[in-house]
Design a protein around this motif. Structure first.
Motif, short mmCIF file in Angstrom:
data_model
loop_
_atom_site.label_atom_id
_atom_site.label_comp_id
_atom_site.label_asym_id
_atom_site.label_seq_id
_atom_site.Cartn_x
_atom_site.Cartn_y
_atom_site.Cartn_z
N LEU A 48 0.83 -1.21 0.00
CA LEU A 48 0.00 0.00 0.00
C LEU A 48 0.86 1.25 0.00
CD1 LEU A 48 -2.78 -1.07 2.53
CD2 LEU A 48 -3.03 -0.81 0.05
N ARG A 49 1.94 1.24 0.76
CA ARG A 49 2.82 2.40 0.80
C ARG A 49 3.57 2.58 -0.52
NH1 ARG A 49 2.10 6.35 2.69
NH2 ARG A 49 4.21 6.91 3.35
N GLU A 50 3.87 1.46 -1.22
CA GLU A 50 4.48 1.57 -2.55
C GLU A 50 3.55 2.29 -3.52
OE1 GLU A 50 7.66 -1.97 -3.41
OE2 GLU A 50 5.53 -2.51 -3.55
N LEU A 51 2.25 2.17 -3.27
CA LEU A 51 1.26 2.86 -4.10
C LEU A 51 0.96 4.26 -3.56
CD1 LEU A 51 -1.26 -0.06 -4.73
CD2 LEU A 51 0.25 1.00 -6.41
N ASP A 52 1.74 4.71 -2.58
CA ASP A 52 1.58 6.05 -1.99
C ASP A 52 0.22 6.23 -1.32
OD1 ASP A 52 4.12 6.97 -2.69
OD2 ASP A 52 3.46 7.53 -4.70
N VAL A 53 -0.35 5.14 -0.80
CA VAL A 53 -1.57 5.27 -0.02
C VAL A 53 -1.23 5.99 1.28
CG1 VAL A 53 -3.42 4.02 1.17
CG2 VAL A 53 -2.53 3.15 -1.00
N PRO A 54 -1.92 7.08 1.63
CA PRO A 54 -1.61 7.80 2.86
C PRO A 54 -1.71 6.90 4.09
CG PRO A 54 -3.10 9.07 1.47
CD PRO A 54 -3.00 7.71 0.86
N LEU A 55 -0.92 7.20 5.11
CA LEU A 55 -0.91 6.36 6.31
C LEU A 55 -2.29 6.23 6.94
CD1 LEU A 55 2.40 7.55 8.03
CD2 LEU A 55 1.99 5.40 6.85
N ALA A 56 -3.06 7.34 6.92
CA ALA A 56 -4.41 7.29 7.51
C ALA A 56 -5.29 6.30 6.76
CB ALA A 56 -5.03 8.68 7.49
N ASP A 57 -5.15 6.26 5.42
CA ASP A 57 -5.96 5.32 4.63
C ASP A 57 -5.48 3.89 4.82
OD1 ASP A 57 -7.47 7.40 3.73
OD2 ASP A 57 -6.58 7.49 1.73
N VAL A 58 -4.16 3.71 4.98
CA VAL A 58 -3.64 2.37 5.26
C VAL A 58 -4.24 1.84 6.55
CG1 VAL A 58 -1.59 1.02 5.83
CG2 VAL A 58 -1.48 2.74 4.02
N ALA A 59 -4.30 2.72 7.56
CA ALA A 59 -4.88 2.32 8.85
C ALA A 59 -6.35 1.91 8.69
CB ALA A 59 -4.74 3.45 9.86
N LYS A 60 -7.10 2.67 7.87
CA LYS A 60 -8.50 2.33 7.66
C LYS A 60 -8.65 0.97 6.96
CE LYS A 60 -10.12 7.12 7.19
NZ LYS A 60 -10.67 8.12 6.23
#
Length: 270
Positions: free
Chosen positions: A54-66
């Motif tokens: 998810l982080r490789e796709l630049d998903v924001p940390l808040a969205d990763v948590a969700k």
């Protein structure tokens, strides 16, 4: 297992794992109270790899948590799909910028005298139109909705010419201005936001932009330079006529957009 062993198994750096811990995304299975050493379990490997992707796709940390917090598969899919759509939009903007830059940096052909500009007098006419005051970043989405309303309102009426639009100077200078899109038909209807509008006569300096609109700003710039060089002064909103567009042919290479810059002549032009 130690954080170092966990890092080897997941191909994630120790500092990355510590950052995931500090952000609350991946808590260690245990922390030694005396040494502060962090320990993970094999069961945490999939979660760590999901976070990494998810982080490789630049998903924001808040969205990763969700995404990690929800057990609803449909909700997780919606969150990921929403981010992918944003990535696709960003990629499209990047592609358009590259196309414009390539055109700007391409050397002029020998004997190139600039854009092929036509001075044209346009008579007054009544059209079916939708008009509103729009923010510049919302113009494309507003345009699509307005054209869909126009298509529905004039269904069955024979067109008297191609669709077009008018864009107030304030839209470009201040980021917000009046926008009008229209379709010329006999006896324009009044339905919803669609209404008959009389367009006043205009004197235009017209140039044709060929192909997709990724680099239409370059054509605008060249037309503007021609206007300045030939001592012509702007006197109203910019006109666009969509001689061939997506509704006529899905192939962008076939599109043809006429850009009309309202002018009045201050000096004779060759």
């Amino acid at each position: 297992m130690t954080i170092g062993e966990f890092a080897q198994l997941t191909h994630l750096g120790v500092r990355t794992l510590r950052r995931y811990h500090e952000s609350g995304l991946l808590e260690p299975a245990s922390v030694d109270p005396a040494s502060g050493y962090r320990y993970h379990t094999a069961g945490q490997i999939p979660a760590a790899q999901v976070i990494h992707r998810l982080r490789e796709l630049d998903v924001p940390l808040a969205d990763v948590a969700k995404i990690l917090a929800t057990e609803d598969a449909a909700e997780r899919a919606d969150l990921v799909a929403g981010h992918l759509r944003r990535l696709e939009e960003e990629l499209e903007r990047t592609r358009a910028a590259v196309v414009s830059l390539q055109r700007l940096l391409s050397p002029a052909s020998p004997g190139d005298d600039g854009p092929d500009v036509e001075l044209r007098s346009v008579a007054a006419r009544t059209v079916a139109a939708v008009e509103d005051v729009v923010d510049q970043e919302d113009v494309l989405s507003w345009f699509d909705r307005a054209m869909a309303e126009l298509d529905a309102a004039i269904a069955g009426l024979p067109p008297l010419g191609p669709p077009g639009g008018r864009y107030a100077n304030e839209l470009f200078t201040g980021g917000r201005g009046a926008v009008l899109v229209h379709r010329p038909v006999a006896d324009p209807p009044a339905r919803g936001r669609v209404r008959p509008v009389e367009l006043p006569p205009a004197e235009l300096a017209v140039v044709v932009h060929h192909g997709p609109h990724d680099d239409i700003d370059v054509t605008y710039g060249r037309l503007g330079a021609w206007v300045v060089e030939h001592a012509l002064t702007v006197a109203g909103p910019v006109h666009e006529t969509y001689a061939v567009g997506p509704r006529d042919n899905p192939a962008p290479a076939t599109w043809r957009t006429e850009i009309g810059w309202p002018v009045f002549r201050l000096a004779s032009s060759p």
